[in-house]
Design a protein around this motif. Structure first.
Motif, PDB file in Angstrom:
ATOM      1  N   TYR A  54      -0.880 -44.250  77.929  1.00 37.64           N
ATOM      2  CA  TYR A  54      -1.597 -44.021  79.006  1.00 37.64           C
ATOM      3  C   TYR A  54      -2.280 -45.390  79.399  1.00 37.64           C
ATOM      4  O   TYR A  54      -2.954 -46.022  78.559  1.00 37.64           O
ATOM      5  N   ARG A  55      -2.178 -45.752  80.800  1.00 37.92           N
ATOM      6  CA  ARG A  55      -2.737 -47.009  81.216  1.00 37.92           C
ATOM      7  C   ARG A  55      -3.315 -46.707  82.595  1.00 37.92           C
ATOM      8  O   ARG A  55      -2.657 -46.167  83.370  1.00 37.92           O
ATOM      9  N   LYS A  56      -4.636 -47.163  82.721  1.00 34.76           N
ATOM     10  CA  LYS A  56      -5.317 -47.077  84.013  1.00 34.76           C
ATOM     11  C   LYS A  56      -5.203 -48.609  84.395  1.00 34.76           C
ATOM     12  O   LYS A  56      -5.584 -49.653  83.821  1.00 34.76           O
ATOM     13  N   LEU A  57      -4.725 -48.741  85.729  1.00 35.67           N
ATOM     14  CA  LEU A  57      -4.512 -50.234  86.258  1.00 35.67           C
ATOM     15  C   LEU A  57      -5.942 -50.744  86.901  1.00 35.67           C
ATOM     16  O   LEU A  57      -6.395 -50.292  87.837  1.00 35.67           O
ATOM     17  N   VAL A  58      -6.642 -51.486  85.896  1.00 31.54           N
ATOM     18  CA  VAL A  58      -7.872 -51.890  86.613  1.00 31.54           C
ATOM     19  C   VAL A  58      -7.671 -53.234  87.692  1.00 31.54           C
ATOM     20  O   VAL A  58      -8.548 -53.626  88.318  1.00 31.54           O
ATOM     21  N   LYS A  59      -6.468 -53.637  87.684  1.00 34.67           N
ATOM     22  CA  LYS A  59      -5.997 -54.592  88.518  1.00 34.67           C
ATOM     23  C   LYS A  59      -4.359 -54.347  88.722  1.00 34.67           C
ATOM     24  O   LYS A  59      -3.930 -53.787  88.017  1.00 34.67           O
ATOM     25  N   PRO A  60      -3.964 -54.860  89.864  1.00 39.73           N
ATOM     26  CA  PRO A  60      -2.344 -54.529  90.081  1.00 39.73           C
ATOM     27  C   PRO A  60      -1.623 -54.802  89.002  1.00 39.73           C
ATOM     28  O   PRO A  60      -0.491 -54.389  88.591  1.00 39.73           O
ATOM     29  N   ASN A  61      -1.801 -55.891  88.083  1.00 37.74           N
ATOM     30  CA  ASN A  61      -1.157 -56.612  87.058  1.00 37.74           C
ATOM     31  C   ASN A  61      -1.704 -56.258  85.653  1.00 37.74           C
ATOM     32  O   ASN A  61      -1.150 -57.015  84.581  1.00 37.74           O
ATOM     33  N   LEU A  62      -2.839 -55.378  85.662  1.00 37.04           N
ATOM     34  CA  LEU A  62      -3.451 -55.151  84.048  1.00 37.04           C
ATOM     35  C   LEU A  62      -3.812 -53.841  84.151  1.00 37.04           C
ATOM     36  O   LEU A  62      -4.426 -52.969  84.765  1.00 37.04           O
ATOM     37  N   TYR A 109       1.576 -56.616  83.559  1.00 36.16           N
ATOM     38  CA  TYR A 109       2.644 -56.567  84.397  1.00 36.16           C
ATOM     39  C   TYR A 109       2.931 -57.749  85.063  1.00 36.16           C
ATOM     40  O   TYR A 109       2.083 -58.294  85.876  1.00 36.16           O
ATOM     41  N   LEU A 110       4.326 -58.276  85.099  1.00 38.36           N
ATOM     42  CA  LEU A 110       4.678 -59.623  85.533  1.00 38.36           C
ATOM     43  C   LEU A 110       4.966 -59.377  87.080  1.00 38.36           C
ATOM     44  O   LEU A 110       4.775 -60.544  87.788  1.00 38.36           O
ATOM     45  N   LYS A 111       5.469 -58.339  87.371  1.00 44.75           N
ATOM     46  CA  LYS A 111       5.944 -58.196  88.861  1.00 44.75           C
ATOM     47  C   LYS A 111       5.372 -56.798  89.431  1.00 44.75           C
ATOM     48  O   LYS A 111       6.330 -56.124  89.734  1.00 44.75           O
ATOM     49  N   PRO A 112       3.954 -56.827  89.565  1.00 44.24           N
ATOM     50  CA  PRO A 112       3.766 -55.406  90.302  1.00 44.24           C
ATOM     51  C   PRO A 112       4.028 -55.177  91.624  1.00 44.24           C
ATOM     52  O   PRO A 112       4.046 -56.155  92.230  1.00 44.24           O
ATOM     53  N   GLY A 113       4.345 -54.146  91.880  1.00 43.38           N
ATOM     54  CA  GLY A 113       5.065 -53.719  93.171  1.00 43.38           C
ATOM     55  C   GLY A 113       6.220 -53.807  93.529  1.00 43.38           C
ATOM     56  O   GLY A 113       7.023 -53.220  94.353  1.00 43.38           O
ATOM     57  N   ASN A 114       7.113 -54.603  92.268  1.00 44.32           N
ATOM     58  CA  ASN A 114       8.427 -54.556  92.488  1.00 44.32           C
ATOM     59  C   ASN A 114       9.152 -53.449  91.775  1.00 44.32           C
ATOM     60  O   ASN A 114       8.636 -52.738  90.974  1.00 44.32           O
ATOM     61  N   ASP A 115      10.416 -52.788  92.216  1.00 40.51           N
ATOM     62  CA  ASP A 115      10.992 -51.691  91.440  1.00 40.51           C
ATOM     63  C   ASP A 115      11.412 -52.207  89.620  1.00 40.51           C
ATOM     64  O   ASP A 115      11.153 -51.310  89.126  1.00 40.51           O
ATOM     65  N   PHE A 116      11.494 -53.400  89.559  1.00 44.19           N
ATOM     66  CA  PHE A 116      11.818 -53.820  88.333  1.00 44.19           C
ATOM     67  C   PHE A 116      10.577 -54.384  87.899  1.00 44.19           C
ATOM     68  O   PHE A 116      10.148 -55.676  88.208  1.00 44.19           O
ATOM     69  N   PHE A 119       6.875 -56.165  81.507  1.00 38.08           N
ATOM     70  CA  PHE A 119       5.449 -56.286  81.026  1.00 38.08           C
ATOM     71  C   PHE A 119       5.437 -56.755  79.774  1.00 38.08           C
ATOM     72  O   PHE A 119       6.431 -56.685  79.038  1.00 38.08           O
ATOM     73  N   LEU A 120       3.997 -57.394  79.155  1.00 36.56           N
ATOM     74  CA  LEU A 120       3.783 -57.593  77.746  1.00 36.56           C
ATOM     75  C   LEU A 120       2.705 -56.956  77.347  1.00 36.56           C
ATOM     76  O   LEU A 120       1.904 -56.661  78.394  1.00 36.56           O
ATOM     77  N   GLY A 121       2.450 -56.317  76.458  1.00 41.02           N
ATOM     78  CA  GLY A 121       1.320 -55.493  75.900  1.00 41.02           C
ATOM     79  C   GLY A 121       0.923 -55.828  74.364  1.00 41.02           C
ATOM     80  O   GLY A 121       1.795 -56.557  73.595  1.00 41.02           O
ATOM     81  N   ALA A 122      -0.212 -55.113  74.239  1.00 39.89           N
ATOM     82  CA  ALA A 122      -0.721 -55.041  72.885  1.00 39.89           C
ATOM     83  C   ALA A 122      -1.587 -53.943  72.557  1.00 39.89           C
ATOM     84  O   ALA A 122      -2.198 -53.522  73.368  1.00 39.89           O
ATOM     85  N   ALA A 123      -1.601 -53.414  71.187  1.00 37.93           N
ATOM     86  CA  ALA A 123      -2.493 -52.251  70.786  1.00 37.93           C
ATOM     87  C   ALA A 123      -3.152 -52.715  69.655  1.00 37.93           C
ATOM     88  O   ALA A 123      -2.608 -53.479  68.724  1.00 37.93           O
ATOM     89  N   PRO A 151       2.180 -55.178  69.050  1.00 38.32           N
ATOM     90  CA  PRO A 151       2.463 -55.755  70.133  1.00 38.32           C
ATOM     91  C   PRO A 151       3.570 -55.421  71.022  1.00 38.32           C
ATOM     92  O   PRO A 151       4.571 -54.619  70.172  1.00 38.32           O
ATOM     93  N   GLN A 152       3.829 -55.519  72.363  1.00 40.95           N
ATOM     94  CA  GLN A 152       4.964 -54.896  72.814  1.00 40.95           C
ATOM     95  C   GLN A 152       5.802 -55.550  73.927  1.00 40.95           C
ATOM     96  O   GLN A 152       4.735 -56.597  74.530  1.00 40.95           O
ATOM     97  N   ILE A 153       6.779 -55.542  74.276  1.00 38.97           N
ATOM     98  CA  ILE A 153       7.299 -56.125  75.506  1.00 38.97           C
ATOM     99  C   ILE A 153       8.408 -55.005  76.208  1.00 38.97           C
ATOM    100  O   ILE A 153       9.031 -54.210  75.468  1.00 38.97           O
ATOM    101  N   GLY A 154       8.606 -54.904  77.489  1.00 41.01           N
ATOM    102  CA  GLY A 154       9.353 -54.141  78.010  1.00 41.01           C
ATOM    103  C   GLY A 154       9.356 -54.032  79.463  1.00 41.01           C
ATOM    104  O   GLY A 154       9.037 -55.199  79.971  1.00 41.01           O
TER     105      GLY A 154
END
Length: 198
Positions: A54-62, A109-116, A119-123, A151-154
């Protein structure tokens, strides 16, 4: 005391309102590939796994939120002589490991708003690991609740206004603790469905 509680409640309401942007809820089928000590104990991949992000977008790319999962690893070993706790026993061995991470997580998120949208992430958080070895009528069990990182990538691929496909690779690390002195690590490939809401 009342002023402190009021101030804390006010800050929480302000934070919640700032977080009232879009959210991403992902349910994934998870395939686990064991590495390190876990890979030495069970070399087979886990085809029994599930993950929820679950992620809440605090910014369009975060996005910030949490990650929970469960992977079951299993391997049947051939008839042989095995030494467990200074005992040598002849027979077949059946080995099981359950791994369940519970972590706080963030994604960029590297391209927020795009269909593709790659993203990079960490937990970061905790991982409960249970290991069991069966031989005949005997069972040896070990378990640990340990500190963990993932860490994750996807990428996300948008299917509609409210849904996306998610593909992600996470490296789940559970450090040695409890009955398990060595880290219990595995790579998980997660194929998920994302519901996008507010």
């Amino acid at each position: 005391m009342k002023k402190s509680l009021f101030l804390a409640a006010f800050v929480l309401v302000c934070l919640w309102n700032s977080l009232s942007a879009q959210s991403l809820s992902t349910t994934s089928y998870s395939i686990g590939i064991p590495t390190g000590d876990l890979g030495e104990y069970i070399s087979n991949a886990s085809w029994r796994g599930i993950a929820f992000d679950y992620r809440k977008l605090v910014k369009p790319n975060l996005g910030v939120g949490f990650y929970v999962g469960w992977n079951v690893f299993y391997q049947e070993k051939p008839y042989d002589t095995y030494t467990l706790r200074n005992q040598s026993i002849n027979g077949k061995q059946y080995r099981y490991t359950n791994s369940a991470p519970f972590m706080f997580a963030t994604d960029y998120y590297l391209k927020p708003g795009n269909d593709f949208n790659p993203f990079l992430g960490a937990a970061i958080g905790g991982v409960y690991t249970q290991r069991a070895t069966d031989m005949g009528i005997y069972r040896w069990e070990q378990d640990a609740f340990s500190f963990g990182l993932a860490p994750q990538i996807g990428f996300l691929y948008k299917l509609s206004t409210f849904s996306s496909l998610s593909v992600a690779a996470k490296y789940n690390m559970a450090f040695g603790a409890g009955d398990l002195d060595a880290a219990q690590n595995y790579l998980s490939i997660n194929l998920g469905y994302v519901f996008m809401g507010n």
